[in-house]
Design a protein around this motif. Structure first.
Motif, short mmCIF file in Angstrom:
data_model
loop_
_atom_site.label_atom_id
_atom_site.label_comp_id
_atom_site.label_asym_id
_atom_site.label_seq_id
_atom_site.Cartn_x
_atom_site.Cartn_y
_atom_site.Cartn_z
N PHE A 148 23.26 -0.84 -8.11
CA PHE A 148 22.81 -0.49 -6.77
C PHE A 148 23.07 -1.63 -5.81
CE2 PHE A 148 20.54 2.63 -9.24
CZ PHE A 148 20.39 3.71 -8.40
N SER A 176 11.61 6.80 -17.44
CA SER A 176 12.25 5.90 -18.41
C SER A 176 12.94 6.68 -19.52
CB SER A 176 11.22 4.92 -18.99
OG SER A 176 10.57 4.21 -17.97
N GLN A 177 13.63 7.76 -19.14
CA GLN A 177 14.32 8.56 -20.14
C GLN A 177 15.48 7.81 -20.77
OE1 GLN A 177 13.30 9.74 -17.22
NE2 GLN A 177 12.52 11.83 -17.38
N ALA A 178 16.07 6.87 -20.04
CA ALA A 178 17.18 6.10 -20.58
C ALA A 178 16.72 5.39 -21.84
CB ALA A 178 17.65 5.08 -19.54
N VAL A 179 17.67 5.12 -22.72
CA VAL A 179 17.32 4.47 -23.99
C VAL A 179 16.85 3.04 -23.74
CG1 VAL A 179 18.17 3.78 -26.25
CG2 VAL A 179 18.90 5.95 -25.25
N ALA A 180 17.47 2.37 -22.78
CA ALA A 180 17.06 0.99 -22.50
C ALA A 180 17.07 0.78 -21.00
CB ALA A 180 17.98 0.02 -23.20
N ALA A 181 16.84 -0.45 -20.60
CA ALA A 181 16.76 -0.75 -19.19
C ALA A 181 18.13 -0.78 -18.53
CB ALA A 181 16.06 -2.09 -18.99
N SER A 182 19.17 -0.85 -19.34
CA SER A 182 20.52 -1.01 -18.80
C SER A 182 20.83 0.10 -17.82
CB SER A 182 21.51 -0.95 -19.95
OG SER A 182 21.47 0.34 -20.51
N ALA A 183 20.79 -0.21 -16.56
CA ALA A 183 21.14 0.77 -15.55
C ALA A 183 22.65 0.90 -15.55
CB ALA A 183 20.63 0.32 -14.19
N SER A 184 23.15 2.11 -15.79
CA SER A 184 24.60 2.26 -15.81
C SER A 184 25.15 2.13 -14.39
CB SER A 184 24.97 3.61 -16.42
OG SER A 184 24.29 4.63 -15.73
N ARG A 185 24.26 2.36 -13.43
CA ARG A 185 24.69 2.24 -12.04
C ARG A 185 24.31 0.87 -11.48
NH1 ARG A 185 21.54 7.10 -9.42
NH2 ARG A 185 20.08 6.60 -11.10
N GLN A 229 5.05 1.33 -17.02
CA GLN A 229 5.49 2.12 -15.89
C GLN A 229 4.26 2.87 -15.39
OE1 GLN A 229 8.56 5.09 -16.58
NE2 GLN A 229 8.54 5.74 -14.42
N TYR A 263 18.64 12.08 -13.95
CA TYR A 263 19.22 10.92 -13.25
C TYR A 263 20.21 10.15 -14.12
CZ TYR A 263 16.03 7.72 -15.75
OH TYR A 263 15.37 7.02 -16.71
N ASP A 314 15.36 2.78 -13.28
CA ASP A 314 15.48 3.80 -14.33
C ASP A 314 14.42 3.68 -15.42
OD1 ASP A 314 17.94 4.75 -13.28
OD2 ASP A 314 19.01 3.11 -14.26
N HIS A 315 14.02 2.46 -15.75
CA HIS A 315 13.31 2.26 -17.01
C HIS A 315 12.33 1.10 -16.88
CE1 HIS A 315 12.66 1.74 -21.32
NE2 HIS A 315 13.34 2.85 -21.54
N ARG A 373 19.55 2.97 -3.20
CA ARG A 373 18.29 3.73 -3.24
C ARG A 373 17.48 3.29 -2.02
NH1 ARG A 373 14.85 4.21 -8.63
NH2 ARG A 373 16.66 5.51 -9.09
#
Lengths: 545, 545
Positions: free
Chosen positions: B92, B81-90, A474, B62, A339-340, B110
């Motif tokens: 995998f 990298s639109q998420a605020v941080a690296a914390s993937a809520s998902r 990135q 995403y 994601d990031h 993925r």
């Protein structure tokens, strides 16, 4: 130093008698035991025999030195694998293993002469083995003839390599790494001699700048690098460098990376820059890779998922500074991200703190040697995840608050980087931090723009003490966006065709970073000049040795 | 394959109902739990909503895919990298982790599309992640609209990267690495698409020569290496290659070696040969090192004692064979020796057997993948110290006894090497052995002559299956002898001045060896062509990609 030496030498001479009577030698004590049991008369006979024979010392067969009838000093014939097999009949001890626990043992060591000082019927040697030193004393005695002492004083010079058989005795030698013992020499053979005069003395090359005495200019040291590298603090730097590489790999393998080797000879310029070394490849134009950037990204497009590479990178940059080299060892990583790009920063933070901690634990002795010489303090850092991550505009604001002048979208000058390092150290108590979201204009074409503000990019640098050690981002994984960036930067598409093609077939989102090994070692140790951390450095003025 | 697939697909459809009722999902089961508890009416409402909305599918954020109201198929906006941080809520899951133990779990994966086959109201996908494959099935159901199946059949092509959320169900899929489960797809998003047509199909590139079907020529594969490397057996080769490097280091560090990095740009020719790549270094003539030979010896003269290097070496040799590359990865060692160069052979034998054993233990799955493709048997070897060490005259005699014609002091031809390999395999039961004491005339100038017969030298090669993997020797550490050999070989002293100087200041007896990483991997695996073991190979005809 010389006074201290003399004093303990006397102590030592007193101890010789008692320790040579020691009934329990622990190592290398096969035939020696017999020799110890010779009567005084026999010993004197042997000694006289040696004295008469050695008026002209002939070369010694290294296979015969265990034999009691062989002369106990001299120069070996060239060691040319004369033994039938590898089986060394002698067990050698390392200098670093000699300490109080081994007093009373007779040992063989092979070491280099750091210094030699003849004095009356004795000669005092400091022996060196990598970063370890040991005092050895030859004194006329039952075992040691006057002839032997004379021969040693005449024939043994600094930087000779010797095989010495001797008795470990207690002593206080502050100037040596092995400071609680010395070696009382019973046998001494020259393995390898110096030819002609030494261009520099290792002792001088190793003298800290702040210490009185002869100093050797860095350029002179580098011209004579083989001698310069024998300085214990220099040895320590390269042991630490080796350790950094190993920790880099250990940690990344644990994080699921694999090691790759990308080509260094490439068609076209590796990142489109002009500062490349060009060469002729069987009639085709080629150049040396300025980094594994394009190939490590291609490895990600090839589904290797997480890769690292340790290898040379080449920069035909005419920069003559304390931190630039024209050839250095790149530590590169590249990884698919979910994601990031902070997923990359997370890995790097664990990686670097793992390296810092690992070096501290595994190379305490080496760090001390380097720190003694350069008088520097260790770096500070917080646990992984707690070191500050500032976005570029925040850094600009911090600098402005502290009176520095900087434009919004201007790259940081070295001075501003240093200043920021100090501000952050004061504010957060760490020498180690990340600066993210650099202006897009100051980053390479393959850097992913920020989603909500394309003036900035998904990029970062990491710093130690205000100097950059890592640069990462990135990367753009979308062919169309990449093409538009290539065009905007006026890079001919044809020059990076293979790279571009890799993004046609479904590229995963990914990011990575590049690190200079020599720079990491320099900044971690605070050594001050990158040439100290490159075994045979290359800069615009230096192609040799 | 297709028949088997259809059959199990039906099984699978039956299992969907029960597994979606499974009350104990183990992973990624946050919001999904809620979704499972929707009533049938609610589900149908959702489905209808999706059907009407998705006549024109718009791109999906995403970050929103966890949201039940978000469309359960589509293409992501570019991941930037639109998420605020690296914390993937998902969370995998890896494809390799999916097996019978995880049946009933709902997981995110993925992965790349290996193949896709639409069939009526279903679509059957094989997903690929590095060397692992998994079958996934999308079938019209309460959760999956007809619209979704249609869209997938139309939009999802081979080599796309997908995010799939689905239910792990039991199945028998012989053709996939994960052969006891498949994924029943609930959500599917395109992460990265293929642009245009694929120049080769990964399935074709991976087809063993002995298997019927489309085959891709090696050159075509190498031209499209990013696609070719996605073939599971190719992935396996590079994982094994990475493993060889790591074992090489682990074992040598244990043996007291340190890692060095020697310069690749050098003044003069590295071993005095003509086959070097030349370049202009800020106006000076320079070339690329043909090996780290001279510098690793200088490191030994600088008291680093035992060193290794892993790095590129460059040979401007116009050889187009199965085992030559113009750039390859050298594995080099150099060490001070006490008495005999067999000390080096001892280290190397422990090293290689350590590597062979380590690869066998750590990469069993990868070896199987490669062996399946190339139909080769594993190599045989005896424990360290027990593999034969023949001296050159013994090898000559063995060859003559078996009817081969060879002169006493002639180098072995490749044919004779192969023949000798067979003779030794028969006589000693090992593919791995050492041949020592080569004629001096066929070895480089720095090789130490044999003490009692200077027609021979203290040198050796080590072999696997009759092909050389290592070449090594004792080196001359005496300046005068070295000078005479340099002159005898007509090498201008000035071209290796820095190297020569290193022997003026007391050089230790030493020896070492050079190994080609790609060759070791090729010979260990029996792959047959070295280009398969170089990620982006360089030969006289190939500079790209």
């Amino acid at each position: 130093m010389s006074e201290g030496n003399e004093k303990f030498v006397q102590d030592n001479n007193q101890q010789v008698g008692s320790s040579s009577e020691d009934p329990s030698p622990k190592e290398g004590a096969g035939s020696e035991k017999r020799q110890q049991k010779l009567s005084k008369a026999e010993r004197i006979a042997l000694r006289n025999q040696a004295n008469s024979e050695n008026s002209l010392v002939s070369k010694i067969d290294y296979l015969s030195v265990h034999d009691d009838t062989t002369q106990n000093f001299g120069e070996y014939h060239l060691i040319q694998s004369q033994a039938v097999a590898a089986s060394a009949s002698r067990v050698f001890s390392s200098v670093s293993s000699l300490n109080k626990d081994r007093v009373g043992e007779q040992v063989w060591i092979r070491a280099r002469v750091d210094t030699i000082r003849p004095k009356g019927r004795s000669a005092f040697l400091v022996l060196r083995q990598s970063q370890y030193t040991l005092q050895a004393v030859v004194s006329e005695s039952d075992r040691v003839s006057r002839q032997m002492v004379k021969w040693i004083s005449k024939e043994v010079g600094e930087e000779c390599i010797l095989d010495i058989y001797g008795n470990v005795v207690e002593a206080t030698v502050k100037s040596c790494s092995q400071h609680d013992v010395e070696l009382q020499v019973w046998k001494l053979y020259i393995v390898s001699k110096v030819k002609g005069r030494l261009p520099i003395r290792v002792e001088d090359a190793g003298r800290p700048e702040w210490q009185e005495g002869v100093h050797v200019l860095r350029d002179t040291r580098l011209d004579n690098r083989v001698l310069d590298l024998r300085v214990p603090s220099q040895q320590a730097i390269f042991r630490i460098q080796s350790g950094v590489c190993q920790l880099f790999r250990e940690i990344l393998l644990r994080e699921g990376f694999i090691e790759i080797h990308s080509p260094k000879i490439i068609a076209g310029a590796s990142e489109g820059g002009a500062e490349v070394f060009k060469l002729n490849y069987f009639g085709q134009n080629a150049c040396l890779a300025q980094s594994p950037q394009l190939y490590k990204q291609m490895a990600i497009c090839a589904d290797l998922d997480r890769v690292f590479e340790i290898g040379p990178v080449f920069r035909a940059e005419n920069s003559y500074t304390h931190r630039h080299l024209c050839e250095f060892t790149g530590l590169d990583i590249e990884m698919a991200i979910r994601d990031h790009y902070f997923e990359v920063v997370d890995v790097l933070e664990r990686l670097f703190i793992g390296i810092f901690e690992g070096i501290r634990q595994r190379f305490a002795n080496e760090i001390e040697l380097v720190q003694q010489k350069f008088q520097i303090s260790p770096i500070t850092y917080l646990p992984p995840g707690q070191n500050p991550r500032l976005h570029f505009p925040e850094a600009v604001q911090l600098l402005r608050e502290n009176g520095y002048v900087i434009e919004d979208l201007e790259d940081l000058s070295s001075e501003n980087e240093k200043a920021l390092g100090k501000i952050i150290k004061e504010k957060y108590g760490t020498d180690f931090y990340t600066l993210a979201s650099y202006p897009a204009s100051v980053r390479p074409f393959y850097t992913m723009p920020k989603a909500d503000d394309s003036r900035y990019s998904n990029s970062f640098d990491m710093f130690i003490r205000g100097e950059e050690i890592v640069s990462g981002a990135q990367r753009i994984h979308d062919w169309d966006l990449l093409e538009s960036r290539v065009k905007a930067k006026n890079i001919p598409l044809s020059s990076i065709e293979d790279y571009m093609n890799a993004f046609l077939y479904g590229a995963p989102p990914h990011g990575g970073a590049g690190i200079g090994l020599e720079r990491v070692v320099m900044l971690y140790l605070g050594v001050g000049n990158i040439r100290e951390c490159s075994m045979f450095p290359r800069d615009p003025k230096r192609l040799r040795p």
